[in-house]
Design a protein around this motif. Structure first.
Motif, PDB file in Angstrom:
ATOM      1  N   ALA A  53      50.442  30.252  45.547  1.00  0.00           N
ATOM      2  CA  ALA A  53      50.489  28.831  45.898  1.00  0.00           C
ATOM      3  C   ALA A  53      51.312  28.607  47.159  1.00  0.00           C
ATOM      4  O   ALA A  53      50.959  27.781  48.010  1.00  0.00           O
ATOM      5  N   GLU A  54      52.396  29.351  47.292  1.00  0.00           N
ATOM      6  CA  GLU A  54      53.251  29.233  48.473  1.00  0.00           C
ATOM      7  C   GLU A  54      52.476  29.538  49.748  1.00  0.00           C
ATOM      8  O   GLU A  54      52.700  28.934  50.798  1.00  0.00           O
ATOM      9  N   ALA A  55      51.553  30.491  49.655  1.00  0.00           N
ATOM     10  CA  ALA A  55      50.748  30.887  50.821  1.00  0.00           C
ATOM     11  C   ALA A  55      49.475  30.074  50.952  1.00  0.00           C
ATOM     12  O   ALA A  55      48.755  30.210  51.952  1.00  0.00           O
ATOM     13  N   GLY A  56      49.168  29.255  49.944  1.00  0.00           N
ATOM     14  CA  GLY A  56      47.914  28.524  49.967  1.00  0.00           C
ATOM     15  C   GLY A  56      46.723  29.441  49.864  1.00  0.00           C
ATOM     16  O   GLY A  56      45.656  29.177  50.436  1.00  0.00           O
ATOM     17  N   ALA A  57      46.889  30.531  49.111  1.00  0.00           N
ATOM     18  CA  ALA A  57      45.833  31.539  49.001  1.00  0.00           C
ATOM     19  C   ALA A  57      45.210  31.505  47.611  1.00  0.00           C
ATOM     20  O   ALA A  57      45.870  31.164  46.622  1.00  0.00           O
ATOM     21  N   ALA A  58      43.954  31.871  47.534  1.00  0.00           N
ATOM     22  CA  ALA A  58      43.233  31.996  46.272  1.00  0.00           C
ATOM     23  C   ALA A  58      43.035  33.474  45.965  1.00  0.00           C
ATOM     24  O   ALA A  58      43.051  34.316  46.866  1.00  0.00           O
ATOM     25  N   PRO A  59      42.867  33.838  44.684  1.00  0.00           N
ATOM     26  CA  PRO A  59      42.653  35.248  44.333  1.00  0.00           C
ATOM     27  C   PRO A  59      41.526  35.896  45.127  1.00  0.00           C
ATOM     28  O   PRO A  59      41.611  37.077  45.495  1.00  0.00           O
ATOM     29  N   ASP A  60      40.471  35.142  45.410  1.00  0.00           N
ATOM     30  CA  ASP A  60      39.342  35.708  46.159  1.00  0.00           C
ATOM     31  C   ASP A  60      39.708  36.079  47.595  1.00  0.00           C
ATOM     32  O   ASP A  60      38.947  36.792  48.263  1.00  0.00           O
ATOM     33  N   ASN A  61      40.862  35.598  48.080  1.00  0.00           N
ATOM     34  CA  ASN A  61      41.290  35.927  49.434  1.00  0.00           C
ATOM     35  C   ASN A  61      41.948  37.305  49.522  1.00  0.00           C
ATOM     36  O   ASN A  61      42.142  37.831  50.616  1.00  0.00           O
ATOM     37  N   LEU A  62      42.303  37.866  48.374  1.00  0.00           N
ATOM     38  CA  LEU A  62      43.031  39.135  48.368  1.00  0.00           C
ATOM     39  C   LEU A  62      42.139  40.293  48.798  1.00  0.00           C
ATOM     40  O   LEU A  62      40.970  40.371  48.422  1.00  0.00           O
ATOM     41  N   SER A  63      42.730  41.211  49.588  1.00  0.00           N
ATOM     42  CA  SER A  63      42.024  42.422  50.015  1.00  0.00           C
ATOM     43  C   SER A  63      42.407  43.628  49.183  1.00  0.00           C
ATOM     44  O   SER A  63      41.623  44.576  49.048  1.00  0.00           O
ATOM     45  N   ALA A  64      43.642  43.631  48.643  1.00  0.00           N
ATOM     46  CA  ALA A  64      44.122  44.780  47.871  1.00  0.00           C
ATOM     47  C   ALA A  64      45.331  44.353  47.051  1.00  0.00           C
ATOM     48  O   ALA A  64      45.990  43.347  47.347  1.00  0.00           O
ATOM     49  N   ILE A  65      45.627  45.154  46.047  1.00  0.00           N
ATOM     50  CA  ILE A  65      46.809  44.968  45.222  1.00  0.00           C
ATOM     51  C   ILE A  65      47.626  46.251  45.290  1.00  0.00           C
ATOM     52  O   ILE A  65      47.076  47.356  45.255  1.00  0.00           O
ATOM     53  N   ALA A  66      48.945  46.103  45.387  1.00  0.00           N
ATOM     54  CA  ALA A  66      49.854  47.250  45.375  1.00  0.00           C
ATOM     55  C   ALA A  66      50.820  47.073  44.210  1.00  0.00           C
ATOM     56  O   ALA A  66      51.349  45.975  43.998  1.00  0.00           O
ATOM     57  N   VAL A  67      51.059  48.146  43.470  1.00  0.00           N
ATOM     58  CA  VAL A  67      51.916  48.044  42.296  1.00  0.00           C
ATOM     59  C   VAL A  67      52.830  49.254  42.203  1.00  0.00           C
ATOM     60  O   VAL A  67      52.425  50.381  42.512  1.00  0.00           O
ATOM     61  N   GLY A  68      54.065  49.021  41.796  1.00  0.00           N
ATOM     62  CA  GLY A  68      54.992  50.118  41.571  1.00  0.00           C
ATOM     63  C   GLY A  68      54.632  50.857  40.291  1.00  0.00           C
ATOM     64  O   GLY A  68      54.365  50.237  39.257  1.00  0.00           O
ATOM     65  N   VAL A  69      54.597  52.194  40.352  1.00  0.00           N
ATOM     66  CA  VAL A  69      54.177  52.991  39.195  1.00  0.00           C
ATOM     67  C   VAL A  69      55.347  53.689  38.510  1.00  0.00           C
ATOM     68  O   VAL A  69      55.161  54.528  37.641  1.00  0.00           O
TER      69      VAL A  69
END
Length: 222
Positions: A53-69
């Motif tokens: 919400a802070e970025a005004g972005a929707a999930p469909d705008n995402l290109s990738a997800i990064a997660v700590g393993v």
């Protein structure tokens, strides 16, 4: 490229949204940080919603997800990994993992050798040695603080917990930051020589506490 990054392998619930463009590099669009070792499940999803919400972005705008393993305690670690895999599958976008120790190392910006150590509980630490913020020299390990190589600066919460063994110099940053995870991920995807990205699978260094029951004991008739 819009990358959503988060890590729940420690007491930190850290989320960041970064945008990468060839001209500007990685630019933060939203960040949420909390420290609560018992509320990963309750805090992660609202934190993701906050940065989007802070970025005004929707999930469909995402290109990738990064997660700590990890490495990290099982309960908190799996919250981030399950969330990342579920989002990646729902959005049909790649999910990249990164060692949590590498995330802390990246944030230091150091050019000289050092050690990252995090709290492994049971009076032990998860640790790895680094030649610089961009180059890990050993595989992650777990053990008592006395196992950590002597004579090197130690950053991370593990160092702060055992200053009598690991030294009492500055240990910042104590916990991973999703901003560093996003930067590390973008750098790797851009082809820079940095620690490798990993599958979004937990990096466990201990065997589970629960054990399979053994065979039943024979009862001798009285």
């Amino acid at each position: 490229m819009l990358v959503l990054a988060f890590d729940t392998a420690t007491a930190a619930i850290t989320v960041a949204l970064y945008e990468w463009t060839p001209g500007e590099g990685a630019v933060p669009r939203g960040v949420a940080e909390a420290v609560d070792g018992r509320r990963h499940t309750e805090l992660l999803t609202p934190s993701i919603a906050q940065v989007m919400a802070e970025a005004g972005a929707a999930p469909d705008n995402l290109s990738a997800i990064a997660v700590g393993v990890g490495p990290g305690p099982y309960t908190g670690l799996r919250v981030g990994l399950v969330t990342a895999r579920a989002m990646g599958e729902a959005l049909s976008i790649p999910v990249h993992g990164a060692c949590t120790l590498d995330i802390i190392a990246w944030a230091t910006g150091r050019d000289e050798p050092f050690v990252v150590a995090t709290d492994a509980r049971r009076k032990e630490v998860f640790w790895a040695r680094y030649d610089s913020a961009r180059a890990r020299a050993t595989e992650p390990a777990v053990g008592p603080p006395s196992d950590v190589p002597e004579g090197l600066p130690v950053v991370g919460e593990g160092g702060a917990l055992y200053p009598d063994v690991l030294g009492d110099s500055g240990h910042e940053p104590l916990l991973p930051a999703a901003g560093a995870l996003a930067e590390l991920t973008v750098a790797r995807l851009a082809g820079l020589k940095v620690p490798a990205l990993l599958p979004p699978e937990p990096l466990y260094l201990r065997r589970p506490d629960a054990k399979e029951p053994g065979p039943r004991k024979k009862v001798t008739p009285a």
